[in-house]
Design a protein around this motif. Sequence first.
Motif, mmCIF file in Angstrom:
data_model
loop_
_atom_site.group_PDB
_atom_site.id
_atom_site.type_symbol
_atom_site.label_atom_id
_atom_site.label_comp_id
_atom_site.label_asym_id
_atom_site.label_seq_id
_atom_site.Cartn_x
_atom_site.Cartn_y
_atom_site.Cartn_z
ATOM 1 N N ASN A 1 11.679 8.681 -14.213
ATOM 2 C CA ASN A 1 10.525 9.458 -13.769
ATOM 3 C C ASN A 1 10.403 9.364 -12.259
ATOM 4 O OD1 ASN A 1 9.329 10.579 -16.072
ATOM 5 N ND2 ASN A 1 8.301 8.658 -16.573
ATOM 6 N N ILE A 2 9.964 10.453 -11.628
ATOM 7 C CA ILE A 2 9.684 10.467 -10.195
ATOM 8 C C ILE A 2 8.226 10.863 -10.037
ATOM 9 C CG2 ILE A 2 10.167 11.593 -7.986
ATOM 10 C CD1 ILE A 2 13.067 11.868 -8.900
ATOM 11 N N VAL A 3 7.493 10.099 -9.216
ATOM 12 C CA VAL A 3 6.090 10.397 -8.971
ATOM 13 C C VAL A 3 5.854 10.509 -7.470
ATOM 14 C CG1 VAL A 3 5.312 9.252 -11.080
ATOM 15 C CG2 VAL A 3 5.358 7.985 -8.955
ATOM 16 N N GLU A 4 4.849 11.323 -7.116
ATOM 17 C CA GLU A 4 4.465 11.485 -5.720
ATOM 18 C C GLU A 4 3.046 10.949 -5.543
ATOM 19 O OE1 GLU A 4 5.076 14.958 -2.617
ATOM 20 O OE2 GLU A 4 3.550 15.487 -4.093
ATOM 21 N N VAL A 5 2.826 10.245 -4.449
ATOM 22 C CA VAL A 5 1.503 9.714 -4.154
ATOM 23 C C VAL A 5 0.644 10.857 -3.622
ATOM 24 C CG1 VAL A 5 0.187 8.089 -2.746
ATOM 25 C CG2 VAL A 5 2.423 7.421 -3.664
ATOM 26 N N VAL A 6 -0.451 11.132 -4.313
ATOM 27 C CA VAL A 6 -1.372 12.182 -3.909
ATOM 28 C C VAL A 6 -2.432 11.607 -2.981
ATOM 29 C CG1 VAL A 6 -3.062 13.868 -4.728
ATOM 30 C CG2 VAL A 6 -0.946 13.497 -6.009
ATOM 31 N N LEU A 7 -2.949 10.434 -3.329
ATOM 32 C CA LEU A 7 -3.915 9.727 -2.499
ATOM 33 C C LEU A 7 -3.451 8.284 -2.346
ATOM 34 C CD1 LEU A 7 -7.200 11.092 -4.096
ATOM 35 C CD2 LEU A 7 -6.177 11.795 -1.927
ATOM 36 N N GLU A 8 -3.546 7.761 -1.121
ATOM 37 C CA GLU A 8 -3.092 6.395 -0.838
ATOM 38 C C GLU A 8 -3.919 5.375 -1.593
ATOM 39 O OE1 GLU A 8 -3.500 6.186 3.389
ATOM 40 O OE2 GLU A 8 -1.835 7.553 3.729
ATOM 41 N N ALA B 1 1.118 -1.963 -6.070
ATOM 42 C CA ALA B 1 2.454 -1.404 -6.265
ATOM 43 C C ALA B 1 2.461 -0.483 -7.474
ATOM 44 C CB ALA B 1 3.458 -2.535 -6.469
ATOM 45 N N LEU B 2 3.326 0.503 -7.452
ATOM 46 C CA LEU B 2 3.486 1.397 -8.594
ATOM 47 C C LEU B 2 4.481 0.770 -9.571
ATOM 48 C CD1 LEU B 2 3.666 4.860 -6.803
ATOM 49 C CD2 LEU B 2 1.686 3.732 -7.813
ATOM 50 N N VAL B 3 4.131 0.792 -10.859
ATOM 51 C CA VAL B 3 4.947 0.170 -11.893
ATOM 52 C C VAL B 3 5.164 1.177 -13.013
ATOM 53 C CG1 VAL B 3 5.039 -1.703 -13.588
ATOM 54 C CG2 VAL B 3 4.029 -2.109 -11.336
ATOM 55 N N CYS B 4 6.379 1.219 -13.537
ATOM 56 C CA CYS B 4 6.714 2.080 -14.672
ATOM 57 C C CYS B 4 7.701 1.307 -15.541
ATOM 58 C CB CYS B 4 7.321 3.391 -14.176
ATOM 59 S SG CYS B 4 7.636 4.614 -15.463
ATOM 60 N N CYS B 5 7.593 1.441 -16.840
ATOM 61 C CA CYS B 5 8.484 0.751 -17.783
ATOM 62 C C CYS B 5 8.522 -0.754 -17.529
ATOM 63 C CB CYS B 5 9.896 1.344 -17.743
ATOM 64 S SG CYS B 5 9.977 3.072 -18.253
ATOM 65 N N GLY B 6 7.402 -1.308 -17.040
ATOM 66 C CA GLY B 6 7.294 -2.740 -16.800
ATOM 67 C C GLY B 6 7.970 -3.237 -15.537
ATOM 68 N N GLU B 7 8.468 -2.317 -14.699
ATOM 69 C CA GLU B 7 9.164 -2.707 -13.460
ATOM 70 C C GLU B 7 8.586 -1.956 -12.273
ATOM 71 O OE1 GLU B 7 13.402 -2.391 -13.611
ATOM 72 O OE2 GLU B 7 13.537 -3.319 -15.583
ATOM 73 N N PRO B 8 8.645 -2.586 -11.073
ATOM 74 C CA PRO B 8 8.191 -1.877 -9.868
ATOM 75 C C PRO B 8 9.035 -0.621 -9.649
ATOM 76 C CG PRO B 8 8.521 -4.206 -9.404
ATOM 77 C CD PRO B 8 9.074 -3.943 -10.775
ATOM 78 N N MET B 9 8.374 0.447 -9.225
ATOM 79 C CA MET B 9 9.093 1.690 -8.936
ATOM 80 C C MET B 9 9.740 1.600 -7.558
ATOM 81 S SD MET B 9 6.575 4.584 -10.535
ATOM 82 C CE MET B 9 7.862 5.819 -10.720
ATOM 83 N N GLU B 10 10.859 2.309 -7.406
ATOM 84 C CA GLU B 10 11.610 2.323 -6.149
ATOM 85 C C GLU B 10 11.069 3.419 -5.230
ATOM 86 O OE1 GLU B 10 16.096 3.473 -4.564
ATOM 87 O OE2 GLU B 10 15.649 3.564 -6.705
ATOM 88 N N LEU B 11 10.729 3.047 -3.997
ATOM 89 C CA LEU B 11 10.335 4.029 -2.989
ATOM 90 C C LEU B 11 11.577 4.794 -2.570
ATOM 91 C CD1 LEU B 11 8.424 5.312 -0.901
ATOM 92 C CD2 LEU B 11 8.958 3.375 0.598
ATOM 93 N N LEU B 12 11.534 6.120 -2.672
ATOM 94 C CA LEU B 12 12.667 6.938 -2.260
ATOM 95 C C LEU B 12 12.552 7.225 -0.770
ATOM 96 C CD1 LEU B 12 12.881 9.484 -5.209
ATOM 97 C CD2 LEU B 12 14.221 7.407 -4.848
ATOM 98 N N MET C 1 0.838 -1.180 0.000
ATOM 99 C CA MET C 1 0.000 0.000 0.000
ATOM 100 C C MET C 1 0.882 1.243 0.000
ATOM 101 S SD MET C 1 -2.988 0.995 2.627
ATOM 102 C CE MET C 1 -3.912 2.440 2.343
ATOM 103 N N THR C 2 0.539 2.187 -0.823
ATOM 104 C CA THR C 2 1.276 3.441 -0.861
ATOM 105 C C THR C 2 0.778 4.374 0.242
ATOM 106 O OG1 THR C 2 -0.279 4.400 -2.434
ATOM 107 C CG2 THR C 2 1.659 3.283 -3.355
ATOM 108 N N GLN C 3 1.616 5.328 0.598
ATOM 109 C CA GLN C 3 1.267 6.318 1.608
ATOM 110 C C GLN C 3 1.306 7.714 0.966
ATOM 111 O OE1 GLN C 3 0.484 5.515 4.915
ATOM 112 N NE2 GLN C 3 0.503 3.443 4.075
ATOM 113 N N LYS C 4 0.421 8.570 1.433
ATOM 114 C CA LYS C 4 0.340 9.947 0.952
ATOM 115 C C LYS C 4 1.712 10.619 1.020
ATOM 116 C CE LYS C 4 -2.309 14.135 2.014
ATOM 117 N NZ LYS C 4 -3.327 14.648 2.941
ATOM 118 N N LEU C 5 2.111 11.275 -0.053
ATOM 119 C CA LEU C 5 3.332 12.068 -0.215
ATOM 120 C C LEU C 5 4.612 11.255 -0.380
ATOM 121 C CD1 LEU C 5 2.620 15.026 2.240
ATOM 122 C CD2 LEU C 5 2.075 14.829 -0.181
#
Length: 142
Positions: A15-22, A26-37, A1-5
Motif C-alpha cells: 500500500n502507498i499512502v500520502e500525508v494529507v495533514l501533518e 510514525a505511520l504503521v501498516c501490517c504491524g511494521e513502520p512504513m517506508e518514506l518514499l 513527524m510526517t510532512q504534508k504530501l
Amino acid sequence: MTQKLELYRCNVCKNIVEVVLEGEGALVCCGEPMELLKPGTTDGATEKHVPVIDFECEGIGVKIRVGEFPHPMEPEHYIQFIEAISKSKKIIHREYLYPGEAPEININCRSNLGKGDGLTAREYCNIHGLFATKGEDNNENG
C-alpha cells in the motif's frame, strides 16, 4: 513527524499512502513502520523516469511527461501516476495512468499551476519507484 504530501509505502502489502495533514508519530501498516518514499531526481536506468515539465500556456497549459523519451507503458512496467504540486502546496493535480496510455498529463492554464509559482512534478513507476523534478514557469503569458 510526517510532512504534508509525503508518500509512504508498506513493504509488506505494498500500500502507498500520502500525508494529507501533518501529524506526530510514525505511520504503521501490517504491524511494521512504513517506508518514506524519497524521490529520485536523476536517471540511472535505461528507461527514463525524471518528469519533464513543459510550460505552454498558449496551448494546453502545463504538460508533464515522463523522460525525454516516453517511458514504457506495458502491464508489467508502467507509470502509475503523475502529479503536479504548486510551490505553495495549495494546488495538487494528480492523474492515474494505465498500461497502453501515454506517460504524460496536460493541465490547462486555469488550474493556476506554474503561474510564476514554480511547481514540482512527481511520478511513480511500478518497478523503479518515485521520481521528481522542480520547474519554473518562464512563460510571460503564464
